[in-house]
Motif scaffolding. Structure first.
Motif, PDB file in Angstrom:
ATOM      1  N   GLU A  18       0.937  -1.284   0.045  1.00 52.92           N
ATOM      2  CA  GLU A  18      -0.095  -0.077   0.097  1.00 52.92           C
ATOM      3  C   GLU A  18       1.058   1.245  -0.020  1.00 52.92           C
ATOM      4  OE1 GLU A  18      -3.306   2.225   2.668  1.00 52.92           O
ATOM      5  OE2 GLU A  18      -2.862   0.182   3.229  1.00 52.92           O
ATOM      6  N   PHE A  19       1.973   1.350   0.659  1.00 47.34           N
ATOM      7  CA  PHE A  19       2.637   2.413   0.865  1.00 47.34           C
ATOM      8  C   PHE A  19       4.102   2.378  -0.046  1.00 47.34           C
ATOM      9  CE2 PHE A  19       0.197   2.692   4.701  1.00 47.34           C
ATOM     10  CZ  PHE A  19      -0.375   3.854   4.747  1.00 47.34           C
ATOM     11  N   ALA A  20       4.061   1.357  -0.830  1.00 42.65           N
ATOM     12  CA  ALA A  20       5.408   1.235  -1.976  1.00 42.65           C
ATOM     13  C   ALA A  20       6.462   1.264  -1.150  1.00 42.65           C
ATOM     14  CB  ALA A  20       5.051   2.256  -2.891  1.00 42.65           C
ATOM     15  N   VAL A  21       6.470   0.531  -0.224  1.00 44.84           N
ATOM     16  CA  VAL A  21       8.044   0.414   0.307  1.00 44.84           C
ATOM     17  C   VAL A  21       8.895  -0.544  -0.325  1.00 44.84           C
ATOM     18  CG1 VAL A  21       9.145  -0.389   2.638  1.00 44.84           C
ATOM     19  CG2 VAL A  21       7.090   0.410   2.867  1.00 44.84           C
ATOM     20  N   PRO A  22      10.092  -0.238  -0.693  1.00 43.94           N
ATOM     21  CA  PRO A  22      11.081  -1.037  -1.468  1.00 43.94           C
ATOM     22  C   PRO A  22      11.258  -2.186  -0.753  1.00 43.94           C
ATOM     23  CG  PRO A  22      11.769   1.369  -1.129  1.00 43.94           C
ATOM     24  CD  PRO A  22      10.606   1.164  -0.366  1.00 43.94           C
ATOM     25  N   ASP A  23      11.671  -3.203  -1.526  1.00 41.50           N
ATOM     26  CA  ASP A  23      11.897  -4.400  -0.991  1.00 41.50           C
ATOM     27  C   ASP A  23      13.234  -4.652  -0.091  1.00 41.50           C
ATOM     28  OD1 ASP A  23      10.002  -5.868  -2.465  1.00 41.50           O
ATOM     29  OD2 ASP A  23      11.230  -6.387  -3.843  1.00 41.50           O
ATOM     30  N   LYS A  24      14.168  -3.845  -0.156  1.00 44.16           N
ATOM     31  CA  LYS A  24      15.461  -3.762   0.614  1.00 44.16           C
ATOM     32  C   LYS A  24      15.107  -3.088   1.817  1.00 44.16           C
ATOM     33  CE  LYS A  24      18.959  -3.780  -3.025  1.00 44.16           C
ATOM     34  NZ  LYS A  24      20.290  -3.419  -3.366  1.00 44.16           N
ATOM     35  N   ARG A  25      14.107  -2.079   1.874  1.00 44.12           N
ATOM     36  CA  ARG A  25      13.878  -1.489   3.112  1.00 44.12           C
ATOM     37  C   ARG A  25      13.108  -2.295   4.067  1.00 44.12           C
ATOM     38  NH1 ARG A  25      11.678   4.200   2.034  1.00 44.12           N
ATOM     39  NH2 ARG A  25      13.872   4.471   1.998  1.00 44.12           N
ATOM     40  N   PHE A  26      12.070  -3.002   3.214  1.00 39.65           N
ATOM     41  CA  PHE A  26      11.183  -3.893   3.997  1.00 39.65           C
ATOM     42  C   PHE A  26      12.154  -5.284   4.705  1.00 39.65           C
ATOM     43  CE2 PHE A  26       8.279  -7.445   4.362  1.00 39.65           C
ATOM     44  CZ  PHE A  26       7.305  -6.980   5.166  1.00 39.65           C
ATOM     45  N   ALA A  27      13.218  -5.643   3.614  1.00 36.05           N
ATOM     46  CA  ALA A  27      14.051  -6.808   4.346  1.00 36.05           C
ATOM     47  C   ALA A  27      14.826  -6.358   5.465  1.00 36.05           C
ATOM     48  CB  ALA A  27      14.883  -7.169   3.122  1.00 36.05           C
ATOM     49  N   TRP A  28      15.237  -5.108   5.587  1.00 32.23           N
ATOM     50  CA  TRP A  28      15.984  -4.627   6.607  1.00 32.23           C
ATOM     51  C   TRP A  28      15.182  -4.409   7.841  1.00 32.23           C
ATOM     52  CZ3 TRP A  28      20.864  -3.795   7.747  1.00 32.23           C
ATOM     53  CH2 TRP A  28      21.988  -4.117   6.831  1.00 32.23           C
ATOM     54  N   LEU A  29      13.942  -4.099   7.663  1.00 31.58           N
ATOM     55  CA  LEU A  29      12.831  -3.746   8.634  1.00 31.58           C
ATOM     56  C   LEU A  29      12.769  -5.164   9.359  1.00 31.58           C
ATOM     57  CD1 LEU A  29      10.784  -1.461   9.722  1.00 31.58           C
ATOM     58  CD2 LEU A  29       9.334  -3.193   8.486  1.00 31.58           C
ATOM     59  N   ALA A  30      12.083  -6.052   8.273  1.00 25.85           N
ATOM     60  CA  ALA A  30      11.797  -7.431   8.937  1.00 25.85           C
ATOM     61  C   ALA A  30      13.210  -7.968   9.650  1.00 25.85           C
ATOM     62  CB  ALA A  30      11.568  -8.356   7.861  1.00 25.85           C
ATOM     63  N   LEU A  31      14.248  -8.054   9.061  1.00 27.24           N
ATOM     64  CA  LEU A  31      15.593  -8.511   9.831  1.00 27.24           C
ATOM     65  C   LEU A  31      15.715  -7.929  11.358  1.00 27.24           C
ATOM     66  CD1 LEU A  31      18.440  -9.646  10.130  1.00 27.24           C
ATOM     67  CD2 LEU A  31      19.182  -7.602   8.793  1.00 27.24           C
ATOM     68  N   ARG A  32      15.420  -6.719  11.539  1.00 34.31           N
ATOM     69  CA  ARG A  32      15.781  -6.000  12.814  1.00 34.31           C
ATOM     70  C   ARG A  32      14.703  -6.274  13.624  1.00 34.31           C
ATOM     71  NH1 ARG A  32      18.011  -0.936   9.701  1.00 34.31           N
ATOM     72  NH2 ARG A  32      19.917  -1.400  10.047  1.00 34.31           N
ATOM     73  N   ALA A  33      13.252  -6.352  13.121  1.00 37.99           N
ATOM     74  CA  ALA A  33      12.109  -6.925  13.874  1.00 37.99           C
ATOM     75  C   ALA A  33      12.092  -8.260  14.379  1.00 37.99           C
ATOM     76  CB  ALA A  33      10.886  -6.475  13.076  1.00 37.99           C
ATOM     77  N   HIS A  34      12.685  -9.113  13.424  1.00 37.78           N
ATOM     78  CA  HIS A  34      12.855 -10.615  13.993  1.00 37.78           C
ATOM     79  C   HIS A  34      14.024 -10.913  14.909  1.00 37.78           C
ATOM     80  CE1 HIS A  34       9.886 -12.230  11.416  1.00 37.78           C
ATOM     81  NE2 HIS A  34      10.468 -11.814  10.406  1.00 37.78           N
ATOM     82  N   ILE A  35      15.039 -10.099  14.806  1.00 37.30           N
ATOM     83  CA  ILE A  35      16.255 -10.118  15.825  1.00 37.30           C
ATOM     84  C   ILE A  35      15.649  -9.482  17.131  1.00 37.30           C
ATOM     85  CG2 ILE A  35      18.413  -9.403  16.542  1.00 37.30           C
ATOM     86  CD1 ILE A  35      19.017  -9.420  13.450  1.00 37.30           C
ATOM     87  N   ASP A  36      15.061  -8.451  17.262  1.00 33.46           N
ATOM     88  CA  ASP A  36      14.379  -7.739  18.259  1.00 33.46           C
ATOM     89  C   ASP A  36      13.496  -8.489  19.047  1.00 33.46           C
ATOM     90  OD1 ASP A  36      16.223  -5.279  17.744  1.00 33.46           O
ATOM     91  OD2 ASP A  36      14.539  -4.383  17.145  1.00 33.46           O
ATOM     92  N   ALA A  37      12.713  -9.486  18.128  1.00 36.25           N
ATOM     93  CA  ALA A  37      11.700 -10.388  19.162  1.00 36.25           C
ATOM     94  C   ALA A  37      12.356 -11.865  19.185  1.00 36.25           C
ATOM     95  CB  ALA A  37      10.288 -10.348  17.948  1.00 36.25           C
ATOM     96  N   LYS A  38      13.565 -11.786  19.006  1.00 32.36           N
ATOM     97  CA  LYS A  38      14.089 -13.442  19.035  1.00 32.36           C
ATOM     98  C   LYS A  38      13.531 -14.199  18.069  1.00 32.36           C
ATOM     99  CE  LYS A  38      16.528 -12.284  23.254  1.00 32.36           C
ATOM    100  NZ  LYS A  38      16.101 -10.982  23.505  1.00 32.36           N
ATOM    101  N   HIS A  39      12.985 -14.006  16.828  1.00 37.12           N
ATOM    102  CA  HIS A  39      12.187 -14.965  16.198  1.00 37.12           C
ATOM    103  C   HIS A  39      13.303 -15.698  15.271  1.00 37.12           C
ATOM    104  CE1 HIS A  39       8.208 -12.630  16.745  1.00 37.12           C
ATOM    105  NE2 HIS A  39       8.424 -13.321  17.617  1.00 37.12           N
ATOM    106  N   PHE A  40      14.062 -16.510  15.866  1.00 34.10           N
ATOM    107  CA  PHE A  40      15.289 -17.044  14.901  1.00 34.10           C
ATOM    108  C   PHE A  40      14.877 -18.260  13.883  1.00 34.10           C
ATOM    109  CE2 PHE A  40      17.053 -15.629  19.254  1.00 34.10           C
ATOM    110  CZ  PHE A  40      17.810 -14.711  18.502  1.00 34.10           C
ATOM    111  N   THR A  41      13.504 -18.512  14.268  1.00 28.99           N
ATOM    112  CA  THR A  41      13.171 -19.766  13.233  1.00 28.99           C
ATOM    113  C   THR A  41      12.744 -18.923  12.064  1.00 28.99           C
ATOM    114  OG1 THR A  41      10.995 -19.755  14.351  1.00 28.99           O
ATOM    115  CG2 THR A  41      12.522 -21.506  15.020  1.00 28.99           C
ATOM    116  N   GLU A  42      12.232 -17.581  12.228  1.00 31.67           N
ATOM    117  CA  GLU A  42      11.643 -16.885  10.876  1.00 31.67           C
ATOM    118  C   GLU A  42      12.949 -16.672  10.089  1.00 31.67           C
ATOM    119  OE1 GLU A  42       8.503 -16.232   9.880  1.00 31.67           O
ATOM    120  OE2 GLU A  42       7.929 -17.597  11.602  1.00 31.67           O
ATOM    121  N   LEU A  43      13.811 -16.040  10.904  1.00 34.67           N
ATOM    122  CA  LEU A  43      15.190 -15.725  10.261  1.00 34.67           C
ATOM    123  C   LEU A  43      15.765 -16.971   9.361  1.00 34.67           C
ATOM    124  CD1 LEU A  43      16.894 -13.535  12.820  1.00 34.67           C
ATOM    125  CD2 LEU A  43      16.032 -12.832  10.483  1.00 34.67           C
ATOM    126  N   ALA A  44      15.378 -18.155   9.833  1.00 33.25           N
ATOM    127  CA  ALA A  44      16.200 -19.398   9.395  1.00 33.25           C
ATOM    128  C   ALA A  44      15.282 -19.756   8.051  1.00 33.25           C
ATOM    129  CB  ALA A  44      15.977 -20.637  10.278  1.00 33.25           C
TER     130      ALA A  44
END
Length: 110
Positions: A18-44
């Motif tokens: 909806e907000f046309a967020v670039p793939d790279k920016r979203f990947a960085w956001l998801a990376l940091r969010a998963h690490i902060d939440a300790k979702h290591f299975t999602e990172l795997a």
């Protein structure tokens, strides 16, 4: 970031679109969010797919944020030139030596 951290990826992807967020920016956001939440299975799961930012940022962020044991999956997929130093940072000296030997780099072996 909150939606990703709560594993509500479908909603997060809808907002991304909806907000046309670039793939790279979203990947960085998801990376940091998963690490902060300790979702290591999602990172795997990310390691099984092609990442728009590559795998080096995953390894570096995990090491920087104090989770070196989870960084090893991403180090193996990082550019070969960076693997030796990353393996040394996580304490996997045998793997670092194997990569340096494969690259025939005497400097990296030292």
């Amino acid at each position: 970031k909150r939606l990703v951290g709560k594993l509500r990826m479908e909603e997060a992807k809808a907002l991304k679109k909806e907000f046309a967020v670039p793939d790279k920016r979203f990947a960085w956001l998801a990376l940091r969010a998963h690490i902060d939440a300790k979702h290591f299975t999602e990172l795997a799961k990310v390691a099984d797919k092609k990442s728009p930012i590559g795998y080096l940022p995953y390894a570096e962020e995990l090491i920087k944020r104090g989770h070196p044991e989870h960084a090893k999956d991403f180090i193996a997929k990082a550019p070969e030139a960076k693997r030796v130093s990353l393996y040394c940072q996580v304490g996997a000296l045998g793997a670092a030596a194997a990569v340096a030997f494969k690259r025939k780099s005497l400097a990296e072996l030292n």
